[in-house]
Motif scaffolding. Structure first.
Motif, PDB file in Angstrom:
ATOM      1  N   HIS A 195       0.887  -1.171   0.000  1.00 52.94           N
ATOM      2  CA  HIS A 195       0.000   0.000   0.000  1.00 52.94           C
ATOM      3  C   HIS A 195       0.923   1.219   0.000  1.00 52.94           C
ATOM      4  N   PRO A 196       1.011   1.908  -1.136  1.00 52.01           N
ATOM      5  CA  PRO A 196       1.946   3.018  -1.275  1.00 52.01           C
ATOM      6  C   PRO A 196       1.749   4.084  -0.201  1.00 52.01           C
ATOM      7  N   SER A 197       2.829   4.824   0.060  1.00 53.00           N
ATOM      8  CA  SER A 197       2.827   5.797   1.146  1.00 53.00           C
ATOM      9  C   SER A 197       2.736   7.231   0.633  1.00 53.00           C
ATOM     10  N   LYS A 198       2.573   8.117   1.598  1.00 54.28           N
ATOM     11  CA  LYS A 198       2.635   9.550   1.317  1.00 54.28           C
ATOM     12  C   LYS A 198       4.054   9.931   0.901  1.00 54.28           C
ATOM     13  N   GLU A 199       4.222  11.163   0.486  1.00 52.63           N
ATOM     14  CA  GLU A 199       5.566  11.638   0.146  1.00 52.63           C
ATOM     15  C   GLU A 199       6.446  11.584   1.398  1.00 52.63           C
ATOM     16  N   PRO A 200       7.742  11.321   1.256  1.00 55.27           N
ATOM     17  CA  PRO A 200       8.608  11.068   2.412  1.00 55.27           C
ATOM     18  C   PRO A 200       8.547  12.134   3.501  1.00 55.27           C
ATOM     19  N   GLN A 201       8.507  13.420   3.120  1.00 59.01           N
ATOM     20  CA  GLN A 201       8.513  14.470   4.141  1.00 59.01           C
ATOM     21  C   GLN A 201       7.220  14.521   4.946  1.00 59.01           C
ATOM     22  N   ALA A 202       6.164  13.837   4.471  1.00 55.92           N
ATOM     23  CA  ALA A 202       4.892  13.809   5.190  1.00 55.92           C
ATOM     24  C   ALA A 202       4.753  12.577   6.067  1.00 55.92           C
ATOM     25  N   CYS A 203       5.732  11.674   6.007  1.00 54.68           N
ATOM     26  CA  CYS A 203       5.654  10.438   6.780  1.00 54.68           C
ATOM     27  C   CYS A 203       6.220  10.643   8.186  1.00 54.68           C
ATOM     28  N   ALA A 204       5.462  10.147   9.171  1.00 57.59           N
ATOM     29  CA  ALA A 204       5.874  10.296  10.565  1.00 57.59           C
ATOM     30  C   ALA A 204       6.243   8.973  11.205  1.00 57.59           C
TER      31      ALA A 204
END
Length: 238
Positions: free
Chosen positions: A114-123
């Motif tokens: 399941h693809p993720s958000k853009e890296p800077q938005a990942c916590a």
């Protein structure tokens, strides 16, 4: 099925993140109100019980990952081929028993990611994979008893990328975009809801369903409940 009550088996377990007990509990009242005699278990050994499987008209499975023995998956395949319906949602059916190729062939679709958000938005939490996306019905889906009358709808949750074959009848799809932070180069469309005929049996898979709030979405819940009814053994398969 003569005059006996229709029997449903609810098998739940595996990864606790999908809340298998609470998730399946959402649908027990629907089954009971529909006249089903319901058995609930957390033991895949039931699939190897040929007598129990022969008495079962519908299996609702919610077991993410986990393992299954060869005689158990053999029993499941035989039961479906003989007319027992098989259904479930999200990882409880499309990401079960990863090591069993026989199970994967039966279901016809396997969770890949399941693809993720853009890296800077990942916590670093599960919300990293909660993306807004659309569930779009196919021409078949707009006419099929499970999905007829439903409109395309949006969700913000895990969007399943599914590896699949063309034996399934796809009722709805979802398309993964190709943002620059992922390595694929064009949008990829995955089945989101599909049916599958296996011998005399019917299979229904719905990939939305990561959390209880998604399962309670009116369209998701309608698809799952109608899918249970459609998959249930018919008189001609008795």
């Amino acid at each position: 099925m003569n005059d006996r009550r229709v029997r449903a088996l609810v098998l739940r377990g595996g990864w606790e993140g999908h809340r298998p007990v609470e998730a399946t509990d959402l649908f027990l009242p629907f089954l009971e109100a529909g006249g089903y005699e319901v058995r609930v278990t957390g033991d895949t050994a039931v699939y190897a019980d040929a007598d129990e499987m022969a008495r079962t008209d519908l299996i609702v499975q919610c077991v993410t990952m986990s393992e299954i023995k060869a005689d158990e998956v053999k029993g499941l395949r035989a039961a479906v081929a003989a007319g027992t319906g098989f259904t479930g949602w999200h990882g409880g059916i499309a990401d079960s028993f990863r090591a069993s190729s026989d199970y994967l062939q039966l279901v016809g679709g396997q969770f890949a990611t399941h693809p993720s958000k853009e890296p800077q938005a990942c916590a670093g939490g599960p919300e990293d994979n909660f993306l807004p996306h659309r569930i779009t019905f196919t021409a078949l889906g707009r006419e099929h008893p499970i999905t007829a009358g439903l409109d395309d709808f949006g969700l913000t949750t895990e969007q399943y990328w599914v590896l699949h074959d063309d034996l399934s009848d796809v009722l709805a799809t979802t398309t993964h975009p190709a943002p620059e932070w992922h390595p694929w180069h064009r949008p990829v469309t995955s089945p989101a809801v599909w049916t599958r005929l296996w011998g005399a049996g019917r299979i229904v898979v719905s990939t939305p369903g990561h959390s209880l709030d998604v399962l309670e979405h009116p369209s998701v819940r309608t698809i799952i409940e109608r899918g249970m009814v459609w998959a249930t053994r018919t008189a001609s398969a008795s």
